[in-house]
Scaffold this motif. Structure first.
Motif, PDB file in Angstrom:
ATOM      1  N   UNK A   1     -23.542  58.478 -35.486  1.00 56.20           N
ATOM      2  CA  UNK A   1     -24.474  58.650 -34.383  1.00 56.20           C
ATOM      3  C   UNK A   1     -24.894  60.106 -34.326  1.00 56.20           C
ATOM      4  N   UNK A   2     -25.454  60.516 -33.202  1.00 52.62           N
ATOM      5  CA  UNK A   2     -25.961  61.884 -33.056  1.00 52.62           C
ATOM      6  C   UNK A   2     -25.250  62.583 -31.898  1.00 52.62           C
ATOM      7  N   UNK A   3     -24.199  63.359 -32.188  1.00 53.37           N
ATOM      8  CA  UNK A   3     -23.471  64.041 -31.110  1.00 53.37           C
ATOM      9  C   UNK A   3     -24.092  65.370 -30.680  1.00 53.37           C
ATOM     10  N   UNK A   4     -25.226  65.756 -31.265  1.00 54.85           N
ATOM     11  CA  UNK A   4     -25.825  67.048 -30.920  1.00 54.85           C
ATOM     12  C   UNK A   4     -26.798  66.965 -29.760  1.00 54.85           C
ATOM     13  N   UNK A   5     -27.288  65.762 -29.453  1.00 57.21           N
ATOM     14  CA  UNK A   5     -28.242  65.599 -28.357  1.00 57.21           C
ATOM     15  C   UNK A   5     -27.515  65.247 -27.058  1.00 57.21           C
ATOM     16  N   UNK A   6     -28.248  65.071 -25.959  1.00 59.04           N
ATOM     17  CA  UNK A   6     -27.630  64.983 -24.640  1.00 59.04           C
ATOM     18  C   UNK A   6     -27.913  63.685 -23.902  1.00 59.04           C
ATOM     19  N   UNK A   7     -28.485  62.675 -24.567  1.00 60.34           N
ATOM     20  CA  UNK A   7     -28.696  61.392 -23.921  1.00 60.34           C
ATOM     21  C   UNK A   7     -27.383  60.667 -23.685  1.00 60.34           C
ATOM     22  N   UNK A   8     -27.444  59.578 -22.931  1.00 63.73           N
ATOM     23  CA  UNK A   8     -26.221  58.837 -22.617  1.00 63.73           C
ATOM     24  C   UNK A   8     -25.513  58.353 -23.873  1.00 63.73           C
TER      25      UNK A   8
ATOM     26  N   UNK B   1     -25.326  64.801 -36.671  1.00 67.53           N
ATOM     27  CA  UNK B   1     -26.293  64.835 -35.586  1.00 67.53           C
ATOM     28  C   UNK B   1     -27.411  65.810 -35.916  1.00 67.53           C
ATOM     29  N   UNK B   2     -28.415  65.848 -35.027  1.00 66.09           N
ATOM     30  CA  UNK B   2     -29.568  66.701 -35.270  1.00 66.09           C
ATOM     31  C   UNK B   2     -30.369  66.842 -33.982  1.00 66.09           C
ATOM     32  N   UNK B   3     -31.018  67.991 -33.787  1.00 63.99           N
ATOM     33  CA  UNK B   3     -31.970  68.140 -32.696  1.00 63.99           C
ATOM     34  C   UNK B   3     -33.237  67.389 -33.091  1.00 63.99           C
ATOM     35  N   UNK B   4     -33.544  66.350 -32.372  1.00 63.06           N
ATOM     36  CA  UNK B   4     -34.604  65.426 -32.790  1.00 63.06           C
ATOM     37  C   UNK B   4     -35.987  66.089 -32.809  1.00 63.06           C
ATOM     38  N   UNK B   5     -36.712  65.757 -33.874  1.00 59.28           N
ATOM     39  CA  UNK B   5     -38.097  66.185 -33.976  1.00 59.28           C
ATOM     40  C   UNK B   5     -38.286  67.643 -34.316  1.00 59.28           C
ATOM     41  N   UNK B   6     -37.226  68.343 -34.723  1.00 60.86           N
ATOM     42  CA  UNK B   6     -37.303  69.761 -35.039  1.00 60.86           C
ATOM     43  C   UNK B   6     -36.976  70.001 -36.509  1.00 60.86           C
ATOM     44  N   UNK B   7     -37.470  71.090 -37.091  1.00 55.96           N
ATOM     45  CA  UNK B   7     -37.056  71.438 -38.456  1.00 55.96           C
ATOM     46  C   UNK B   7     -35.545  71.594 -38.533  1.00 55.96           C
TER      47      UNK B   7
ATOM     48  N   UNK C   1     -27.727  76.199 -34.453  1.00 50.27           N
ATOM     49  CA  UNK C   1     -26.966  76.713 -33.304  1.00 50.27           C
ATOM     50  C   UNK C   1     -26.203  75.620 -32.564  1.00 50.27           C
ATOM     51  N   UNK C   2     -26.848  74.465 -32.356  1.00 53.44           N
ATOM     52  CA  UNK C   2     -26.171  73.362 -31.681  1.00 53.44           C
ATOM     53  C   UNK C   2     -25.072  72.781 -32.566  1.00 53.44           C
ATOM     54  N   UNK C   3     -25.293  72.752 -33.870  1.00 54.23           N
ATOM     55  CA  UNK C   3     -24.261  72.312 -34.811  1.00 54.23           C
ATOM     56  C   UNK C   3     -23.002  73.163 -34.637  1.00 54.23           C
ATOM     57  N   UNK C   4     -23.182  74.460 -34.583  1.00 54.68           N
ATOM     58  CA  UNK C   4     -22.029  75.350 -34.423  1.00 54.68           C
ATOM     59  C   UNK C   4     -21.365  75.135 -33.063  1.00 54.68           C
TER      60      UNK C   4
END
Length: 301
Positions: free
Chosen positions: A74-81, A110-116, A122-125
């Motif tokens: 899944x994507x643990x870097x974003x903030x949705x439920x 995970x990844x910040x969606x829609x961004x390069x 930074x969020x990965x770290x």
């Protein structure tokens, strides 16, 4: 006497979100799988991991089968439920891995969606620094799968760990020894990358291997290119794709890899649905032959 062939075991992935994954494991073990990777799609979906671990241990019984890794995809870097549920699943899997007899948890970064892709670093770290320490304190290694999930360098939704250039950035951000890769040749062939030199370069970071392959349709590429109407590559079950798995396994052994190759099914355009287990059984036999299992004779000494 230990069997040196089993330094690399051939196994399969198991959906832990099934109503009764232990029953599924018990049903397929007679086929000859040597390892299993129970995995969750995004959240734990209410599963009690200590209870599940006990059920899986009971299903395996006295068989010489290991749990190679737990998977959380899944994507643990974003903030949705759901994303917060993914992060919770990672934390819980790390805390309970020992109950399954494994010291590894695998999945997407995970990844910040829609961004390069570099915008996610930074969020990965921020997320994976504490998770890496949490895992290290419990003797757990973390392996990131090299799957793009249809993303690329410019955009994506799920994972940054799909490209060697991204691996350089990731491990520069977090050089922790317990962070590595869940590697498979399929995801490199999708990018027209030769997987063999990757093994030689990245072997110290290859913690787990997925048994999935691909067929590159060069006739389509020559006529339509890689951005045309027709797909230029198909994901395949091992034994039906382009990879030379004898060479892959040989290179892994030369690099000192000891672990599992767990078959990732459900992607083959032919051996899926009612033919899923047929394809996996063939892949199991094929990978064992590539490993040398068909010709192994114990040392009489």
């Amino acid at each position: 006497m230990p069997n040196p062939l089993l330094d690399i075991r051939i196994g399969t992935m198991v959906r832990a979100n099934l109503d009764d994954p232990a029953a599924y494991i018990k049903a397929i073990l007679p086929l000859g799988f040597e390892s299993i990777q129970p995995f969750f799609w995004q959240t734990l979906a209410g599963k009690d991991l200590p209870r599940l671990a006990g059920q899986i241990r009971e299903a395996i019984g006295d068989a010489d089968v290991i749990v190679s890794s737990l998977g959380v995809f899944g994507n643990p870097l974003e903030s949705g439920d759901v994303d917060r549920g993914v992060l919770h699943a990672w934390e819980t899997a790390i805390d309970n891995a020992h109950l399954f007899g494994t010291s590894m948890v695998s999945g997407f970064t995970g990844r910040i969606r829609g961004k390069p892709l570099p915008d996610s670093l930074p969020r990965f770290r921020e997320v994976w620094g504490p998770l890496a320490k949490r895992a290290a304190d419990k003797g757990v290694r973390i392996a990131f799968e090299n799957c793009a999930m249809d993303g690329n360098w410019a955009d994506g939704d799920w994972n940054i760990a799909h490209n060697p250039d991204a691996w350089e950035l990731m491990f520069n951000e977090l050089p922790d020894d317990n962070l590595g890769l869940e590697w498979e040749p399929c995801h490199q062939l999708v990018y027209l990358i030769d997987p063999i030199p990757q093994i030689r370069k990245w072997a110290p970071r290859i913690f787990h291997v997925h048994g999935k392959d691909a067929t590159v349709r060069w006739d389509v590429i020559r006529e339509h290119g890689v951005f045309g109407r027709l797909p230029f590559v198909q994901m395949r079950t091992p034994g039906f794709g382009d990879s030379d798995w004898t060479r892959v396994i040989s290179e892994l052994r030369l690099a000192g890899y000891k672990g599992a190759i767990d078959i990732e099914g459900w992607h083959d355009p032919v051996y899926r649905g009612d033919l899923e287990i047929t394809g996996q059984a063939r892949a199991l036999d094929y990978l064992k032959q590539c490993r040398g299992g068909a010709t192994y004779l114990p040392n009489p000494a």
